[in-house]
Scaffold this active site. Structure first.
Site, PDB file in Angstrom:
ATOM      1  N   ASP A  13       1.662  -8.614 -10.039  1.00  0.00           N
ATOM      2  CA  ASP A  13       1.300  -8.267 -11.415  1.00  0.00           C
ATOM      3  C   ASP A  13       2.511  -8.174 -12.341  1.00  0.00           C
ATOM      4  O   ASP A  13       2.456  -8.646 -13.478  1.00  0.00           O
ATOM      5  CB  ASP A  13       0.489  -6.966 -11.438  1.00  0.00           C
ATOM      6  N   GLY A  24       8.248  -8.132  -4.794  1.00  0.00           N
ATOM      7  CA  GLY A  24       8.403  -7.986  -3.339  1.00  0.00           C
ATOM      8  C   GLY A  24       7.982  -9.276  -2.642  1.00  0.00           C
ATOM      9  O   GLY A  24       7.027  -9.918  -3.071  1.00  0.00           O
ATOM     10  N   THR A  43       0.750 -10.985  -3.372  1.00  0.00           N
ATOM     11  CA  THR A  43       1.038  -9.600  -2.979  1.00  0.00           C
ATOM     12  C   THR A  43       0.361  -9.308  -1.652  1.00  0.00           C
ATOM     13  O   THR A  43      -0.798  -9.679  -1.453  1.00  0.00           O
ATOM     14  CB  THR A  43       0.601  -8.541  -4.008  1.00  0.00           C
ATOM     15  N   ASP A  87      -0.517  -6.521  -0.913  1.00  0.00           N
ATOM     16  CA  ASP A  87      -1.470  -5.447  -1.204  1.00  0.00           C
ATOM     17  C   ASP A  87      -2.878  -5.968  -1.530  1.00  0.00           C
ATOM     18  O   ASP A  87      -3.839  -5.209  -1.535  1.00  0.00           O
ATOM     19  CB  ASP A  87      -0.980  -4.602  -2.384  1.00  0.00           C
ATOM     20  N   ARG A 124      -0.148   0.227  -2.839  1.00  0.00           N
ATOM     21  CA  ARG A 124       0.218   1.149  -3.947  1.00  0.00           C
ATOM     22  C   ARG A 124      -0.998   1.704  -4.656  1.00  0.00           C
ATOM     23  O   ARG A 124      -1.127   2.903  -4.870  1.00  0.00           O
ATOM     24  CB  ARG A 124       1.038   0.408  -5.016  1.00  0.00           C
ATOM     25  N   ASP A 132      -4.213  -6.777  -4.336  1.00  0.00           N
ATOM     26  CA  ASP A 132      -4.865  -6.025  -5.411  1.00  0.00           C
ATOM     27  C   ASP A 132      -4.871  -6.749  -6.762  1.00  0.00           C
ATOM     28  O   ASP A 132      -5.100  -6.125  -7.798  1.00  0.00           O
ATOM     29  CB  ASP A 132      -4.201  -4.634  -5.557  1.00  0.00           C
ATOM     30  N   ARG A 184      14.416  -6.814 -20.198  1.00  0.00           N
ATOM     31  CA  ARG A 184      15.044  -5.525 -19.922  1.00  0.00           C
ATOM     32  C   ARG A 184      16.147  -5.737 -18.881  1.00  0.00           C
ATOM     33  O   ARG A 184      16.085  -5.197 -17.790  1.00  0.00           O
ATOM     34  CB  ARG A 184      13.943  -4.595 -19.368  1.00  0.00           C
TER      35      ARG A 184
HETATM   36  O1  F6P Z   1       3.610  -4.502  -3.949  1.00  0.00           O
HETATM   37  C1  F6P Z   1       3.920  -4.709  -2.646  1.00  0.00           C
HETATM   38  C2  F6P Z   1       4.661  -3.554  -2.072  1.00  0.00           C
HETATM   39  O2  F6P Z   1       4.804  -3.947  -0.755  1.00  0.00           O
HETATM   40  C3  F6P Z   1       4.005  -2.178  -2.214  1.00  0.00           C
HETATM   41  O3  F6P Z   1       2.968  -1.948  -1.331  1.00  0.00           O
HETATM   42  C4  F6P Z   1       5.169  -1.255  -2.029  1.00  0.00           C
HETATM   43  O4  F6P Z   1       4.962   0.002  -2.641  1.00  0.00           O
HETATM   44  C5  F6P Z   1       6.275  -1.982  -2.694  1.00  0.00           C
HETATM   45  O5  F6P Z   1       5.956  -3.353  -2.609  1.00  0.00           O
HETATM   46  C6  F6P Z   1       7.621  -1.707  -2.082  1.00  0.00           C
HETATM   47  O6  F6P Z   1       8.582  -2.452  -2.720  1.00  0.00           O
HETATM   48  P1  F6P Z   1      10.151  -2.449  -2.414  1.00  0.00           P
HETATM   49  O7  F6P Z   1      10.470  -3.801  -1.895  1.00  0.00           O
HETATM   50  O8  F6P Z   1      10.797  -2.210  -3.698  1.00  0.00           O
HETATM   51  O9  F6P Z   1      10.444  -1.388  -1.415  1.00  0.00           O
END
Ligand code: F6P
Length: 363
Positions: free
Chosen positions: A119, A14, A141, A143, A187, A145, A82
């Protein structure tokens, strides 16, 4: 004469505000040493479609530092171990094409890959390093984390966006005497919820690290009424669990391994309305938190991460992640960081501050 490195750089997973600032810093720091930098498009996928690789020069990266997103594009479906292929019947088959990726990397004469990612991307970088690819990773990130680094870039911008949104919700909540339940990203860890919920003057903050009891949440909302405050704000991290379970959305893309989170705010809002009789609304801030220009803080952190990555390459580091361990930038072996999550310590000063200020954590 010192070796003139040929660096490849990609951004994976992301997006997060600050990615372009990292790309800028890597390009400028490498160029200053007389090295070359090449941008791989769409995470690892761009090492299969090598015609789209772009050389990054100071002219090419001029002015990108303040922009959100990433000039290289990104994906969370670019796993070279994958790779999805559609069969004639429309079903998807996954193939391990990591050897082809390593071959392409070598054929293009790259010495090292700077992989900027979360990660998932770090795990892929680690597996590729086991196949002989030299990698230096930069942690990303919103997040916040990732292990070993005090902070990741993108987090500060996401918190600012969430706080601004919560600030705006106060007036409409008050006008209608409603409870507003705001779902923010996070998350596994509740950093965004905790920091924005506290700074945004919320009544309740629910994070994955602290299991919540909905009755306690409702008690806190009703305490407002006793004090004559007829509205309330609840901030909930998307990863907060209901009865020990994550609230997820239906999977719409087979190529994506991770479950898609979302919906916990709606559940909390319905329960508050049912149990307290208060008019309640929910909203999901979602990808708004990943957009926009990085804050000054995130920009600075991104620039420091990018410059440090180049310094570590010059110093001979391989298969490491750049980690901010104030006041220093350190090179931490990938094997020590992957698969580890930096959770909110439940006895941290910030959690204690919430409790001191009367904010409920639902426990
Ligand atoms: O890891 C970052 C994050 O923003 C999470 O908080 C969230 O669950 C996820 O990415 C959403 O990702 P996507 O872009 O696939 O909707």
């Amino acid at each position: 004469m010192a070796h003139r490195f040929r660096i490849a750089i990609n951004t994976g997973g992301g997006d997060a505000p600050g990615l372009n600032a990292v790309i800028y810093a890597v390009t400028m720091a490498a160029h200053g040493r007389g090295w070359e930098v090449h941008g791989i498009q769409q995470g690892y996928a761009g090492l299969f479609d090598t015609s789209k690789i772009i050389q990054l020069t100071p002219e090419r990266v001029a002015g990108i530092m303040a922009h959100g997103g990433t000039i290289l594009g990104t994906t969370n479906k670019g796993d070279p171990f994958r790779r999805p292929h559609e069969r004639p019947d429309g079903t998807i088959e996954f193939r391990d094409e990591s050897d082809r990726l390593v071959e392409n990397f070598r054929r293009l004469g790259f010495d090292v890959l700077v992989a900027v990612g979360g990660d998932g991307s770090l795990q892929l970088a680690h597996r590729l390093s086991e196949k002989g690819l030299r990698v230096v990773c930069v942690p990303k990130t919103i997040d916040n984390d990732l292990a070993a680094t005090q902070q990741t870039f993108g987090f500060d911008t996401a918190v600012s966006t969430a706080t601004e949104a919560i600030d705006k919700l106060h007036s409409t909540a008050e006008a209608h005497e409603r409870v507003m339940v705001v779902e923010v990203m996070g998350r596994y860890a509740g950093w965004i919820a905790l920091h924005s919920g506290l700074s945004g003057d919320s009544d309740v903050i629910l994070i994955p690290e602290i299991p919540f009891d909905i009755d306690k949440v409702c008690d806190r909302i009703m305490e407002n009424e006793v004090r004559g405050k007829r509205h309330g704000i609840v901030v909930v991290a998307e990863g907060a669990k209901v009865g020990g379970q994550l609230v997820t959305r239906e999977k719409t893309d087979e190529r994506r391994e991770e479950v898609v989170l979302g919906g916990v705010a709606e559940w909390v809002a319905k329960e508050i309305a049912r149990r307290t009789g208060k008019e309640t609304r929910s909203l999901v801030l979602g990808h708004l938190q990943r957009g926009g220009s990085p804050t000054t803080w995130d920009r600075l952190l991104s620039l420091r991460f990018g410059a440090a990555a180049v310094r570590f390459i010059a110093e001979g580091e391989r298969n490491v992640m750049v980690a901010w361990q104030p006041p220093l930038m350190k090179a931490v072996p990938l094997s020590e960081v992957i698969g580890k999550t930096k959770l909110v310590p439940v006895d941290s000063d910030t959690v204690q501050t919430c409790r001191d200020l009367g904010i409920s954590l639902g426990d």
